[in-house]
Design a protein around this motif. Structure first.
Motif, PDB file in Angstrom:
ATOM      1  N   ASP A 196      57.231  45.435  39.903  1.00 41.81           N
ATOM      2  CA  ASP A 196      56.765  44.059  39.641  1.00 41.81           C
ATOM      3  C   ASP A 196      56.109  43.395  40.857  1.00 41.81           C
ATOM      4  O   ASP A 196      56.201  42.175  41.027  1.00 41.81           O
ATOM      5  CB  ASP A 196      57.926  43.181  39.144  1.00 41.81           C
ATOM      6  N   MET A 197      55.465  44.164  41.679  1.00 45.88           N
ATOM      7  CA  MET A 197      54.860  43.566  42.875  1.00 45.88           C
ATOM      8  C   MET A 197      53.776  42.536  42.565  1.00 45.88           C
ATOM      9  O   MET A 197      53.698  41.516  43.253  1.00 45.88           O
ATOM     10  CB  MET A 197      54.344  44.661  43.801  1.00 45.88           C
ATOM     11  N   PRO A 198      52.941  42.746  41.512  1.00 48.72           N
ATOM     12  CA  PRO A 198      51.955  41.691  41.229  1.00 48.72           C
ATOM     13  C   PRO A 198      52.634  40.356  40.911  1.00 48.72           C
ATOM     14  O   PRO A 198      52.190  39.307  41.379  1.00 48.72           O
ATOM     15  CB  PRO A 198      51.202  42.229  40.004  1.00 48.72           C
ATOM     16  N   ALA A 199      53.731  40.408  40.142  1.00 50.04           N
ATOM     17  CA  ALA A 199      54.414  39.156  39.774  1.00 50.04           C
ATOM     18  C   ALA A 199      55.017  38.502  41.010  1.00 50.04           C
ATOM     19  O   ALA A 199      54.912  37.276  41.193  1.00 50.04           O
ATOM     20  CB  ALA A 199      55.505  39.456  38.737  1.00 50.04           C
ATOM     21  N   TYR A 200      55.631  39.294  41.903  1.00 49.33           N
ATOM     22  CA  TYR A 200      56.233  38.699  43.097  1.00 49.33           C
ATOM     23  C   TYR A 200      55.162  38.120  44.030  1.00 49.33           C
ATOM     24  O   TYR A 200      55.396  37.101  44.679  1.00 49.33           O
ATOM     25  CB  TYR A 200      57.119  39.732  43.827  1.00 49.33           C
ATOM     26  N   ALA A 201      53.999  38.757  44.081  1.00 46.46           N
ATOM     27  CA  ALA A 201      52.915  38.208  44.913  1.00 46.46           C
ATOM     28  C   ALA A 201      52.474  36.852  44.365  1.00 46.46           C
ATOM     29  O   ALA A 201      52.265  35.898  45.121  1.00 46.46           O
ATOM     30  CB  ALA A 201      51.737  39.184  44.940  1.00 46.46           C
ATOM     31  N   ARG A 202      52.362  36.774  43.037  1.00 43.26           N
ATOM     32  CA  ARG A 202      51.962  35.492  42.425  1.00 43.26           C
ATOM     33  C   ARG A 202      53.044  34.436  42.675  1.00 43.26           C
ATOM     34  O   ARG A 202      52.752  33.287  42.987  1.00 43.26           O
ATOM     35  CB  ARG A 202      51.757  35.659  40.920  1.00 43.26           C
ATOM     36  N   GLN A 203      54.314  34.847  42.525  1.00 45.67           N
ATOM     37  CA  GLN A 203      55.417  33.896  42.705  1.00 45.67           C
ATOM     38  C   GLN A 203      55.447  33.355  44.138  1.00 45.67           C
ATOM     39  O   GLN A 203      55.690  32.176  44.363  1.00 45.67           O
ATOM     40  CB  GLN A 203      56.751  34.576  42.382  1.00 45.67           C
ATOM     41  N   GLN A 204      55.198  34.230  45.099  1.00 46.46           N
ATOM     42  CA  GLN A 204      55.255  33.789  46.489  1.00 46.46           C
ATOM     43  C   GLN A 204      54.217  32.691  46.727  1.00 46.46           C
ATOM     44  O   GLN A 204      54.476  31.721  47.431  1.00 46.46           O
ATOM     45  CB  GLN A 204      55.000  34.964  47.439  1.00 46.46           C
ATOM     46  N   HIS A 205      53.081  32.868  46.099  1.00 45.60           N
ATOM     47  CA  HIS A 205      52.015  31.874  46.196  1.00 45.60           C
ATOM     48  C   HIS A 205      52.515  30.497  45.782  1.00 45.60           C
ATOM     49  O   HIS A 205      52.160  29.490  46.371  1.00 45.60           O
ATOM     50  CB  HIS A 205      50.872  32.304  45.276  1.00 45.60           C
ATOM     51  N   GLY A 206      53.334  30.486  44.699  1.00 46.53           N
ATOM     52  CA  GLY A 206      53.865  29.221  44.169  1.00 46.53           C
ATOM     53  C   GLY A 206      55.265  28.909  44.681  1.00 46.53           C
ATOM     54  O   GLY A 206      55.928  28.021  44.139  1.00 46.53           O
ATOM     55  N   ARG A 207      55.722  29.640  45.711  1.00 47.90           N
ATOM     56  CA  ARG A 207      57.085  29.444  46.277  1.00 47.90           C
ATOM     57  C   ARG A 207      58.147  29.499  45.180  1.00 47.90           C
ATOM     58  O   ARG A 207      59.037  28.669  45.099  1.00 47.90           O
ATOM     59  CB  ARG A 207      57.150  28.115  47.033  1.00 47.90           C
ATOM     60  N   ILE A 208      58.010  30.478  44.313  1.00 47.18           N
ATOM     61  CA  ILE A 208      58.944  30.619  43.178  1.00 47.18           C
ATOM     62  C   ILE A 208      59.899  31.765  43.463  1.00 47.18           C
ATOM     63  O   ILE A 208      59.474  32.900  43.702  1.00 47.18           O
ATOM     64  CB  ILE A 208      58.160  30.883  41.865  1.00 47.18           C
ATOM     65  N   TRP A 209      61.188  31.458  43.427  1.00 48.79           N
ATOM     66  CA  TRP A 209      62.254  32.462  43.676  1.00 48.79           C
ATOM     67  C   TRP A 209      62.794  32.875  42.318  1.00 48.79           C
ATOM     68  O   TRP A 209      63.584  32.148  41.723  1.00 48.79           O
ATOM     69  CB  TRP A 209      63.333  31.800  44.531  1.00 48.79           C
ATOM     70  N   ARG A 210      62.291  34.024  41.783  1.00 46.75           N
ATOM     71  CA  ARG A 210      62.729  34.416  40.437  1.00 46.75           C
ATOM     72  C   ARG A 210      62.799  35.945  40.340  1.00 46.75           C
ATOM     73  O   ARG A 210      61.749  36.607  40.250  1.00 46.75           O
ATOM     74  CB  ARG A 210      61.750  33.883  39.385  1.00 46.75           C
TER      75      ARG A 210
END
Ligand code: NAP
Length: 313
Positions: A114-128
Motif C-alpha cells: 500500500d505504498m501509494p496510499a501511504y504516500a498520499r496520506q503523508q501528503h495530507g498528514r493522515i495517520w491511517r
C-alpha cells in the motif's frame, strides 16, 4: 578477419562510442564499424548488423545483410520495417531477465504494501494503517510467460506470492498456474490482485488491456505495465482508476515516450510514472550474448533463430 559488422542506430556519439567499446571487447575477433564510417565496399560486404534504434534506410543500404541483431528485447519497430525479409534476432539476455524480475517484485511489493496510499496520506498528514495482506493471499497475474515473464514468475513465487500466468501457447512454469489463449484470459483476470503486463506489442496485443478487461479484474486490483504503452488503452485505464475499480497503475511504458508533459497520467493520483527503466539493456551482458550469437554464426553459417514476422514477436 571476416567482413565488418555494422553498428546501426546509435542515438548520439557518446552512445556509439560506448557500444563500440563494450561490444568490441566482447568480440575482439570481429571488426565492428558504425554505419556512418563504412565505405561502399564495407556496406556491400556487411552480413550482420547490430542495431539499437535503426533508420530502416540505413539497413536498406546494406544489401548483403544476412541477419540483424537487436540490442533490445522488444522488436515491434523492426518487424516489417525493412525493405526485405531479414531475420531479426532480439536480445534474450539473462541479466535483462534478472533486472526485469527484480523490477516486477519491487513494484509488486510497492502495491501489496500500500505504498501509494501511504504516500498520499503523508501528503495530507493522515495517520491511517491499512490491513496487511500477505503475499500468499495476493494473486499476481502475468500477461506473458516468455523470457521476462518466466523470470518474473520465479521471483514472485520465491517471495511467496500466488502467481498465475497467461501465454499464447501452453506453457508450464514450476509453482504457478498457467492458462493460454483468448479463452484462458477472463478467468485469470477475475482472480488478480495485481496484473503485470509482459507481452510483446503485436497486432494481437495492441489495446489488449481495455475497458472490458480492466472491468474483469477484481475490484481494487492494480496494474503494472512493463511491456509497451499501446498494450494498455490509456483512456480506459484512466476511467477505471477514476471509478475506483482499479486502485493504482504503475506505468513504465507509454504510447509516446518520453511521456508528453500534457499527459493526464503525470498528475493522476492513481498512477506512478516511470521513465522506461524496468528492464534496461546491460551492455556488458548484452555484448556477451551478441558475441555468442556471432560466433555461432561464423561457425555454422546459420543465423540465430529470429522473431516470427507473422506473429510479430
Ligand atoms: P518473449 O520471450 O517473446 O515472450 C513473450 C510472451 O508473451 C510469451 O509467453 C508469449 O506466448 C506471450 N504472448 C505473445 N503474444 C501473445 C498473445 N497474443 N496472447 C497471449 N500471450 C502472448 O518476450 P520477453 O523477452 O519476455 O519480453 C516481453 C516484452 O517485454 C518485450 O516484447 C518488450 O516489449 C518488453 N520489454 C520491456 C522492457 C522495459 O524496460 N520496459 C525491457 C525489455 C522488454 P508464448 O509463450 O505462447 O509464445
Amino acid at each position: 578477419m571476416a567482413e565488418a559488422v555494422a553498428l546501426v542506430g546509435c542515438r548520439n556519439p557518446a552512445q556509439e562510442a560506448e557500444y563500440l567499446k563494450v561490444l568490441s571487447a566482447a568480440m575482439p575477433e570481429e571488426r565492428l564499424v558504425p554505419f556512418r564510417a563504412l565505405d561502399d565496399a564495407g556496406r556491400a560486404a556487411a552480413q550482420v548488423a547490430i542495431v539499437a534504434n535503426p533508420d530502416p534506410a540505413e539497413v536498406a543500404a546494406l544489401p548483403g545483410l544476412v541477419w540483424v541483431q537487436s540490442l533490445w528485447a522488444g522488436v515491434e519497430k523492426l518487424v516489417g520495417a525493412f525493405d526485405r525479409p531479414l531475420p531479426i534476432v532480439r536480445l534474450v539476455d539473462r541479466e535483462m531477465a534478472r533486472t526485469m524480475a527484480e523490477a516486477v517484485l519491487a513494484w509488486t511489493y510497492y502495491l501489496q504494501r500500500d505504498m501509494p496510499a501511504y504516500a498520499r496520506q503523508q501528503h495530507g498528514r493522515i495517520w491511517r494503517p491499512h490491513p496487511y495482506r500477505k503475499p500468499a493471499d495476493t494473486v499476481v497475474g502475468l500477461l506473458g510467460l516468455g523470457a521476462l515473464g518466466t523470470a518474473a514468475a520465479e521471483r514472485l513465487v520465491g517471495a511467496g506470492f500466488r502467481v498465475a500466468g497467461w501465454s499464447r501457447t501452453p506453457r508450464a512454469v514450476a509453482g504457478i498456474e498457467t492458462v493460454h489463449g483468448a479463452d484462458g484470459l477472463p478467468g485469470l483476470l477475475g482472480r488478480c490482485d495485481i496484473l503485470v503486463c509482459l507481452v510483446p506489442l503485436t497486432p494481437e496485443t495492441r489495446g489488449l488491456v481495455n475497458a472490458e478487461r480492466l472491468s474483469a479484474l477484481k475490484p481494487g486490483a492494480a496494474l503494472i505495465n512493463f511491456a509497451r504503452g499501446p498494450i494498455v488503452v490509456t483512456q480506459d485505464l484512466i476511467a477505471a482508476l477514476d471509478s475506483g475499480h482499479l486502485a493504482h497503475a504503475v506505468l513504465d511504458v507509454f504510447e509516446v515516450e518520453p511521456l508528453p508533459s500534457e499527459s493526464p497520467l503525470w498528475s493522476h493520483p492513481g498512477v506512478t510514472v516511470l521513465p522506461h527503466i524496468s528492464g534496461p539493456t546491460d551492455m556488458d551482458s548484452a555484448s556477451a550474448t551478441v558475441a555468442a550469437n556471432l560466433r555461432e554464426y561464423r561457425r555454422t553459417g546459420q543465423p540465430p533463430q529470429g522473431v516470427d514476422s507473422g506473429r510479430g514477436y
